[in-house]
Write an enzyme that holds these catalytic residues in place. Structure first.
Site, short mmCIF file in Angstrom:
data_model
loop_
_atom_site.label_atom_id
_atom_site.label_comp_id
_atom_site.label_asym_id
_atom_site.label_seq_id
_atom_site.Cartn_x
_atom_site.Cartn_y
_atom_site.Cartn_z
N ASN A 1 22.54 -29.88 -8.05
CA ASN A 1 21.96 -31.23 -7.93
C ASN A 1 23.01 -32.20 -7.39
O ASN A 1 24.15 -31.82 -7.14
CB ASN A 1 21.40 -31.69 -9.29
CG ASN A 1 22.48 -31.74 -10.35
OD1 ASN A 1 23.40 -32.54 -10.26
ND2 ASN A 1 22.37 -30.87 -11.34
N LYS B 1 25.38 -11.10 -0.48
CA LYS B 1 24.69 -12.20 0.19
C LYS B 1 23.28 -11.75 0.61
O LYS B 1 23.14 -10.68 1.22
CB LYS B 1 25.50 -12.63 1.42
CG LYS B 1 24.92 -13.81 2.12
CD LYS B 1 25.71 -14.15 3.37
CE LYS B 1 24.95 -15.15 4.19
NZ LYS B 1 25.35 -15.16 5.58
N PRO C 1 18.84 -23.00 -21.39
CA PRO C 1 18.82 -23.70 -22.68
C PRO C 1 19.03 -25.19 -22.46
O PRO C 1 19.68 -25.59 -21.48
CB PRO C 1 20.01 -23.09 -23.44
CG PRO C 1 20.86 -22.46 -22.40
CD PRO C 1 19.97 -22.08 -21.25
N ASP C 2 18.48 -26.01 -23.34
CA ASP C 2 18.74 -27.45 -23.30
C ASP C 2 19.95 -27.71 -24.19
O ASP C 2 19.85 -27.62 -25.42
CB ASP C 2 17.51 -28.23 -23.78
CG ASP C 2 17.67 -29.73 -23.56
OD1 ASP C 2 18.78 -30.25 -23.82
OD2 ASP C 2 16.69 -30.37 -23.15
N ILE C 3 21.07 -28.00 -23.57
CA ILE C 3 22.33 -28.14 -24.32
C ILE C 3 22.23 -29.28 -25.33
O ILE C 3 22.56 -29.14 -26.50
CB ILE C 3 23.51 -28.41 -23.37
CG1 ILE C 3 23.60 -27.32 -22.30
CG2 ILE C 3 24.83 -28.51 -24.14
CD1 ILE C 3 24.58 -27.61 -21.18
N PHE D 1 21.90 -38.85 -21.70
CA PHE D 1 21.55 -39.61 -20.51
C PHE D 1 20.14 -39.21 -20.09
O PHE D 1 19.71 -38.09 -20.35
CB PHE D 1 22.52 -39.29 -19.35
CG PHE D 1 23.77 -40.11 -19.39
CD1 PHE D 1 24.71 -39.92 -20.40
CD2 PHE D 1 24.02 -41.07 -18.42
CE1 PHE D 1 25.86 -40.68 -20.44
CE2 PHE D 1 25.17 -41.83 -18.45
CZ PHE D 1 26.09 -41.64 -19.46
N LYS E 1 12.99 -38.48 -25.04
CA LYS E 1 14.18 -37.63 -25.12
C LYS E 1 15.02 -37.98 -26.35
O LYS E 1 15.61 -37.09 -26.97
CB LYS E 1 15.03 -37.77 -23.84
CG LYS E 1 14.38 -37.09 -22.64
CD LYS E 1 15.11 -37.30 -21.33
CE LYS E 1 14.23 -36.77 -20.19
NZ LYS E 1 14.74 -37.10 -18.86
N LYS F 1 15.41 -34.83 -28.79
CA LYS F 1 16.76 -34.24 -28.81
C LYS F 1 17.60 -34.76 -29.98
O LYS F 1 18.79 -34.50 -30.05
CB LYS F 1 17.44 -34.49 -27.46
CG LYS F 1 16.64 -33.94 -26.27
CD LYS F 1 17.41 -33.92 -24.98
CE LYS F 1 16.50 -33.54 -23.82
NZ LYS F 1 17.22 -33.09 -22.63
N1 CTP Z 1 20.42 -31.85 -20.76
C1 CTP Z 1 21.00 -30.76 -21.34
N2 CTP Z 1 20.57 -29.52 -21.04
C2 CTP Z 1 19.54 -29.33 -20.19
C3 CTP Z 1 18.93 -30.44 -19.59
C4 CTP Z 1 19.39 -31.71 -19.89
O1 CTP Z 1 21.95 -30.94 -22.12
N3 CTP Z 1 19.15 -28.10 -19.91
C5 CTP Z 1 20.89 -33.20 -21.13
C6 CTP Z 1 21.54 -33.99 -20.01
O2 CTP Z 1 22.94 -33.80 -20.02
C7 CTP Z 1 21.18 -35.42 -20.35
C8 CTP Z 1 19.85 -35.28 -21.06
O3 CTP Z 1 19.76 -33.95 -21.50
O4 CTP Z 1 22.09 -36.01 -21.25
C9 CTP Z 1 18.64 -35.60 -20.23
O5 CTP Z 1 18.69 -34.92 -19.04
P1 CTP Z 1 17.50 -35.08 -17.96
O6 CTP Z 1 17.80 -34.18 -16.80
O7 CTP Z 1 17.27 -36.53 -17.71
O8 CTP Z 1 16.25 -34.58 -18.78
P2 CTP Z 1 15.63 -33.20 -19.15
O9 CTP Z 1 15.75 -33.04 -20.62
O10 CTP Z 1 16.17 -32.09 -18.31
O11 CTP Z 1 14.09 -33.47 -18.84
P3 CTP Z 1 13.37 -33.66 -17.41
O12 CTP Z 1 14.19 -32.89 -16.41
O13 CTP Z 1 12.01 -33.10 -17.65
O14 CTP Z 1 13.35 -35.15 -17.16
#
Ligand code: CTP
Length: 402
Positions: free
Chosen positions: A210, A289, A306-308, A324, A338, A342
């Protein structure tokens, strides 16, 4: 941070003098004692009487009028201050300071000052950008003077041209941050910051990533370290140099970031998750490749990462957890969601499509949303200043929890 601080405010002659009146009032509300020194030109814009009423103290205006309070006034004021602020500072006073001229009460007091000095330049863009002024500012900075960058046009996002005196609340915040840094208000605290974007490999040469530059997270790490915190920065790939006095772990993928965060989490006091984390990763990572095929389309199947932050939220014990939210629509609703999902104490929400905000910009326009439902909207500010505000709030939450 400002309670009980003794501030000498030097006011020089520019149209922004009226803002200095508001500044004095705000500093007093924060519990500061303020003494004002005005140049002759400043008195063309606002009378000393106004500053006397607002500051509650006699205003110093001349070397030649006796002040009952002080014996040798410029020396007494120079010794009295915890900090010396010049706002607005004209090109003229900056030049005089750079060359050590002392031809009126303010310049003489500044030359004698023992306290640290903060200068807030305010002038026409041409004068500000003139190499003479820039050299003078650089000279002051090399001697340890702190210079608050002037505001640009209608505030950094859009119109060009620097030179406006920042608004009084911003100057108050700047002075407060100055003391926070000097006094190391985060000493003894362990802070984990994540920054930049994670990357998920497709094959040995390609990845899904990204646009995150890491600027916001690196600014938070730097400011926390300057305020005395023990900082661990877990960073995805970024072109930035890690700040001094910060332990840095470089990672690439979301899983690597998760692992680094989980290992450090139990001992952390404050966690600030500024990283833009990849939500998905390619299911199969090719060893070699991937070659172009005859088909027009290539399908890459992605698995959820995973969502950290959510994982940290679920495991939260004593930590202040700040997330964030990068959004392109429904900022408040999405960010609030969120916070709840979270288990956050606070979220920094920004519309990444707004001018002056988002990826790779040096400024950001954010809102803070708190677990109790409160919202705070910030103006367009440099990312370093946003970082200070985030740390201020995290500290407040931490102290209220005790
Ligand atoms: N985050 C995380 N792990 C993930 C996705 C997000 O720890 N797999 C954390 C980011 O570091 C940030 C927060 O979650 O602090 C929100 O990230 P964002 O990309 O805005 O949201 P998402 O939870 O990924 O939801 P969406 O993409 O559906 O908006």
């Amino acid at each position: 941070m400002l309670k009980g601080k003794k501030i000498v405010l030097g006011v020089t002659g520019g149209i922004a003098v009226y803002k200095a009146v508001d500044l004095v009032s705000r500093l007093r509300k924060q519990g500061c004692e303020v003494r004002v020194v005005m140049t002759e030109h400043a008195q063309q814009f606002v009378t000393p009487l106004t500053f006397k009423e607002i500051s509650g103290n006699q205003v110093a205006v001349s070397m030649w009028t006796a002040n009952q309070e002080f014996n040798v006034e410029h020396i007494a004021l120079a010794n009295w201050a915890d900090v010396f602020v010049v706002a607005p500072a004209t090109a003229n006073i900056i030049a005089k300071m750079a060359y050590g001229l002392a031809d009126d009460l303010l310049s003489t007091t500044l030359l004698a000052a023992q306290a640290p000095i903060i200068v807030c330049p305010a002038m026409n863009t041409g004068m500000f950008e003139n190499p003479a002024t820039q050299e003078n500012i650089a000279k002051l900075q090399s001697r340890g003077v702190t210079v608050m960058p002037p505001a640009v046009g209608v505030l950094a996002c859009g119109t060009s041209g620097a030179g406006r005196l920042p608004e009084p609340p911003q100057i108050v915040e700047f002075i407060s941050d100055f003391f926070a840094k000097r006094e190391g208000d985060m000493r003894g605290l362990k802070v984990l910051v994540t920054a930049a974007g994670t990357r998920e490999p497709i094959d040995p040469v390609r990845f899904v990533g990204n646009r995150s530059s890491g600027k916001m997270g690196y600014a938070v790490a730097q400011m926390a370290a300057e305020r005395g915190a023990d900082v661990l920065l877990v960073s995805g790939p970024s072109a930035l140099t890690p700040p001094a006095n910060v332990r840095t772990i470089k990672v690439e993928t979301t899983n690597e970031m998760l692992e680094a965060c989980l290992a450090a989490y139990p001992e952390m006091d404050i966690v600030i998750k500024a990283a833009a984390v990849a939500d998905y990763r390619p299911r199969d990572v090719a060893d070699q490749k991937i070659k172009k095929k005859t088909d027009d389309a290539l399908t890459v199947v992605m698995d959820k990462n995973p969502d950290i932050l959510k994982t940290l939220g679920a495991a939260k014990t004593h930590q202040v957890l700040v997330g964030f939210a990068a959004e392109t629509q429904n900022l408040i609703d999405n960010a609030r969601d969120k916070v709840v999902k979270k288990n956050l104490d606070m979220i920094v929400a920004n519309d990444v499509t707004a001018a002056g905000a988002g990826f790779n910009a040096d400024t950001n326009i954010v809102k803070f949303l708190f677990a109790d439902g409160a919202i705070q909207s910030l103006d367009c500010l440099p990312k370093t200043e946003v970082a200070q505000r985030i740390l201020n709030e995290a500290l407040r939450i931490k102290s209220e929890r005790k």
